[in-house]
Scaffold this motif. Structure first.
Motif, PDB file in Angstrom:
ATOM      1  N   UNK B  22      78.184   5.747  86.717  1.00 45.54           N
ATOM      2  CA  UNK B  22      78.994   6.908  87.095  1.00 45.54           C
ATOM      3  C   UNK B  22      78.259   8.197  86.790  1.00 45.54           C
ATOM      4  N   UNK B  23      77.624   8.213  85.608  1.00 45.93           N
ATOM      5  CA  UNK B  23      76.914   9.433  85.221  1.00 45.93           C
ATOM      6  C   UNK B  23      75.739   9.693  86.167  1.00 45.93           C
ATOM      7  N   UNK B  24      75.023   8.603  86.536  1.00 43.94           N
ATOM      8  CA  UNK B  24      73.929   8.759  87.499  1.00 43.94           C
ATOM      9  C   UNK B  24      74.449   9.337  88.810  1.00 43.94           C
ATOM     10  N   UNK B  25      75.623   8.814  89.259  1.00 44.62           N
ATOM     11  CA  UNK B  25      76.202   9.319  90.501  1.00 44.62           C
ATOM     12  C   UNK B  25      76.583  10.789  90.369  1.00 44.62           C
ATOM     13  N   UNK B  26      77.188  11.136  89.216  1.00 44.38           N
ATOM     14  CA  UNK B  26      77.602  12.522  88.997  1.00 44.38           C
ATOM     15  C   UNK B  26      76.385  13.447  88.965  1.00 44.38           C
ATOM     16  N   UNK B  27      75.354  13.019  88.223  1.00 39.61           N
ATOM     17  CA  UNK B  27      74.131  13.830  88.128  1.00 39.61           C
ATOM     18  C   UNK B  27      73.520  14.039  89.514  1.00 39.61           C
ATOM     19  N   UNK B  28      73.470  12.943  90.308  1.00 38.77           N
ATOM     20  CA  UNK B  28      72.885  13.051  91.642  1.00 38.77           C
ATOM     21  C   UNK B  28      73.713  13.987  92.500  1.00 38.77           C
ATOM     22  N   UNK B  29      75.044  13.835  92.422  1.00 36.48           N
ATOM     23  CA  UNK B  29      75.951  14.635  93.230  1.00 36.48           C
ATOM     24  C   UNK B  29      75.745  16.120  92.933  1.00 36.48           C
ATOM     25  N   UNK B  30      75.784  16.469  91.634  1.00 31.07           N
ATOM     26  CA  UNK B  30      75.610  17.871  91.247  1.00 31.07           C
ATOM     27  C   UNK B  30      74.203  18.346  91.631  1.00 31.07           C
ATOM     28  N   UNK B  31      73.197  17.504  91.362  1.00 30.18           N
ATOM     29  CA  UNK B  31      71.823  17.892  91.671  1.00 30.18           C
ATOM     30  C   UNK B  31      71.629  18.112  93.156  1.00 30.18           C
ATOM     31  N   UNK B  32      72.194  17.220  93.974  1.00 25.07           N
ATOM     32  CA  UNK B  32      72.010  17.325  95.418  1.00 25.07           C
ATOM     33  C   UNK B  32      72.719  18.561  95.966  1.00 25.07           C
ATOM     34  N   UNK B  33      74.037  18.692  95.680  1.00 26.96           N
ATOM     35  CA  UNK B  33      74.774  19.789  96.308  1.00 26.96           C
ATOM     36  C   UNK B  33      74.457  21.128  95.652  1.00 26.96           C
TER      37      UNK B  33
END
Lengths: 218, 228
Positions: B22-33
């Motif tokens: 979940x944290x990886x997904x959150x980090x990617x989401x914030x990093x991407x957008x």
């Protein structure tokens, strides 16, 4: 307690040779494997093409850090311990091979099919066609991205610090631990990476502009 | 090879691995957008007539692209407390990822903006459109559509590089794997499992981002449907 002075800075600078060693190994090793992969990707055999695609997709879909851990710990399954340098060199080579292979494959594909056909009509063997007709043009096309990826490799060698290999990032950590001045230590590290990478980035941009101009003229 | 693979002990770590995911997904989401937002804003600034803005973006882009993400994380997390800015590990990596991705996206988008034909801008001007209207309706939509594929590749690479946050003890997918490996000594097993998860994530991200692109850009959608 030590303070951050010239000797500490020089310690980081000396570690640069390990960053560069690792870069050279990864670029040469990855380059050789990359050539092979690029050629296999345009081969006639479907099985070979499929196999290379699988390898490239797999490596490109794996974080370098995880690949590094796998390379570092896998030999211990056979009871062999390998040095951090060896593990980092293998991981970086495998990683670079997949990306360089992809860059060079697209360069090879960018050469119009008609050139293969006309070389064939002139009774050139496929190898000769590649060597004298396709490769010289493809290399020129691929130069900007290749130099660009070289910059990536230099930056990626910083990951070797995580398995304890002393290149400049790890040297920065050591200095930071000894002097309690992490800001100066890590900014020095960043400055060194910048000093090495920036000229290469500019070279890549210049090559790209030159290729674009040539393309516009013809 | 006299090593027996034992995946059993890893089952106990399932909760940690799932929360790491979940944290990886959150980090990617914030990093991407976050990175796309920062990158597009920087790209606009770098093509604006305002000279200091252009210079500022140039420096920002060159610094992010010519230093490793790992060192950027170290400077923010270990370095900034020296000048009195103390950030939690999680806050540091959020900032580092957005900052890093922003630099790459800025450079990609700038290419797209510069490819827009000068006459289109002139046409917009002669219609009395303001600078921001020209940007919003004339320059950005085709520019972003043109560079969408490289942006997707960059964002997938960013997702993979979120694994670096484990270096300062953030428990993302890789961080959870490090803990499980040091507590069970089932190192190979855990990293093999994590590797498979990342490869799957890679395809999922690529697919989702491409579908999002088709939903946003009507012209690519029409071209795709027209061909089918």
């Amino acid at each position: 307690m030590r303070t951050f002075g010239t000797p500490e800075f020089l310690f980081i600078v000396y570690a640069l040779r390990w960053t560069l060693t690792l870069t050279v190994i990864a670029f040469v090793g990855g380059g050789l494997m990359g050539i092979l992969l690029a050629l296999l990707r345009i081969a006639r055999s479907r099985a070979l093409r499929g196999l290379t695609t699988f390898y490239m997709q797999l490596v490109q879909g794996l974080p370098l850090l995880v690949l590094l851990f796998l390379c570092y710990y896998a030999p211990s399954l056979f009871g062999v311990e390998i040095a951090a340098l060896t593990a980092a060199a293998i991981a970086l080579t495998v990683n670079s091979s997949a990306f360089l292979g992809a860059i060079w494959e697209s360069a090879l594909r960018a050469i119009p099919r008609a050139q293969w056909e006309s070389a064939d009509a002139l009774a050139l063997t496929p190898w000769k066609t590649l060597r004298f007709v396709i490769a010289p043009q493809a290399i020129r096309l691929a130069m900007p991205s290749t130099v660009g990826f070289l910059v990536q490799i230099i930056k990626q060698t910083s990951l070797a610090s995580i398995i304890g290999f002393i290149e400049i990032t790890r040297a920065g950590q050591l200095v930071s631990n000894a002097t309690f001045e992490p800001l100066k230590a890590f900014l020095s590290v960043a400055a060194l990476y910048f000093a090495v990478c920036f000229p290469l980035t500019q070279l890549s941009l210049w090559l790209e502009r030159r290729t674009a101009r040539r393309g516009a003229r013809t | 090879m006299n090593y027996t693979f034992q995946f059993g002990p890893l089952l106990n770590y399932l909760p940690q691995v799932v929360s790491g995911l979940w944290l990886t997904l959150l980090l990617s989401f914030v990093g991407i957008f976050g990175g796309i937002a920062l990158g597009v804003a920087s790209a606009v600034l770098s093509t604006s007539p305002w000279k200091p803005g252009r210079l500022l973006v140039r420096i920002y882009v060159e610094v992010t692209r010519n230093t490793p993400l790992l060192v950027q994380i170290f400077v923010i997390f270990f370095g900034l407390p020296n000048i009195g800015i103390r950030l939690s590990p999680l806050a540091s990596v959020f900032i580092a990822l957005v900052f890093n991705n922003g630099g790459y996206v800025a450079e990609i988008v700038r290419g797209g903006i510069e490819a827009t034909h000068r006459s289109q801008v002139e046409a917009a001007e002669s219609l009395g459109m303001t600078y921001f209207q020209t940007l919003r309706f004339v320059i950005l939509p085709p520019a972003l559509e043109k560079v969408f594929t490289p942006i997707v590749s960059q964002c997938v690479l960013l997702m993979l590089s979120t694994s670096l946050v484990s270096a300062i003890g953030v428990e993302d997918l890789t961080g959870a794997a490090m803990i499980a490996s040091s507590e069970t000594f089932r190192t190979m097993e855990i990293y093999l499992v994590i590797a498979v998860v990342y490869v799957v994530l890679n395809f999922v991200f690529r697919g989702v981002l491409n579908i999002a692109g088709l939903m946003i850009f009507t012209r690519s959608r029409r071209r795709l449907l027209g061909r089918a």
